[in-house]
Enzyme design. Sequence first.
Site, short mmCIF file in Angstrom:
data_model
loop_
_atom_site.label_atom_id
_atom_site.label_comp_id
_atom_site.label_asym_id
_atom_site.label_seq_id
_atom_site.Cartn_x
_atom_site.Cartn_y
_atom_site.Cartn_z
N LYS A 52 0.83 -1.21 0.00
CA LYS A 52 0.00 0.00 0.00
C LYS A 52 0.87 1.26 0.00
O LYS A 52 0.62 2.19 -0.77
CB LYS A 52 -0.92 -0.01 1.22
CG LYS A 52 -2.02 -1.05 1.15
CD LYS A 52 -2.82 -1.09 2.43
CE LYS A 52 -3.92 -2.12 2.38
NZ LYS A 52 -4.73 -2.14 3.61
N SER A 68 -0.60 0.71 6.02
CA SER A 68 -0.87 -0.16 7.15
C SER A 68 -1.89 -1.21 6.75
O SER A 68 -2.72 -0.98 5.87
CB SER A 68 -1.41 0.65 8.34
OG SER A 68 -1.55 -0.15 9.49
N ASP A 69 -1.81 -2.36 7.40
CA ASP A 69 -2.79 -3.41 7.16
C ASP A 69 -2.92 -4.24 8.42
O ASP A 69 -1.97 -4.36 9.20
CB ASP A 69 -2.41 -4.30 5.98
CG ASP A 69 -3.60 -5.09 5.48
OD1 ASP A 69 -4.44 -4.50 4.78
OD2 ASP A 69 -3.71 -6.28 5.82
N GLN A 70 -4.10 -4.82 8.60
CA GLN A 70 -4.36 -5.67 9.77
C GLN A 70 -4.91 -7.01 9.33
O GLN A 70 -5.80 -7.08 8.48
CB GLN A 70 -5.35 -4.99 10.70
CG GLN A 70 -5.57 -5.74 12.01
CD GLN A 70 -6.45 -4.95 12.94
OE1 GLN A 70 -7.66 -4.91 12.75
NE2 GLN A 70 -5.85 -4.33 13.94
N ALA A 105 0.46 -4.27 10.74
CA ALA A 105 1.74 -3.84 10.19
C ALA A 105 1.64 -2.40 9.72
O ALA A 105 0.59 -1.95 9.26
CB ALA A 105 2.16 -4.73 9.03
#
Length: 192
Positions: A52, A68-70, A105
């Site tokens: 991203k 960011s990613d979850q 992250a």
Amino acid sequence: MSTLILASTSVYRRALLERLRIPFQCLAPHTDESPLAHETPSALAIRLAQAKAQAIANMHPQAWVIGSDQVVDCQGQLLGKPGNHERAVAQLQSMRGQVVKFHTAVCVIAPHFCEVRNVITEVLFKNLSDATIESYLRAEEPYDCAGSAKSEGLGISLLEYIRSDDPTALVGLPLITTLQLLKQSGFPLPLQ
């Protein structure tokens, strides 16, 4: 003046980053979020956060970009955003009485800088009845949240505990880690 871009259209990440009182803009990264075969939750969160950030950094090479990613790991099963009521019910049923790991992250890309970190948050869900699950989902409708519960809202009542070194990670953007990465990258921060 340094340009800061959040590579996200998430209202949750935007609200978290606004807490820092740093001017920024949000841009949609348009990345494929499909997991790769045999990809671990940690590896998936890290790869997507970096992808991203990189997608936006490619268009704005002089900017500082946050991605960011979850990813939710419930006993080895990856859980994403449920999208609807039925999938949210199934997610909460699978998590009742379980310790669930949320991998959040964050990646910061800037001129001559790229760093990504993963923050793990452990959450113990109560042994929820079907009636409690139904009542909660009707009240809060968290269909756009990985794991089907908003800890910053009524969803906190579904939990026994939250364990993390970075308390905002569970909501979607670990601010302590984000600030550390921005400082490392040379971004001018307030109060520094």
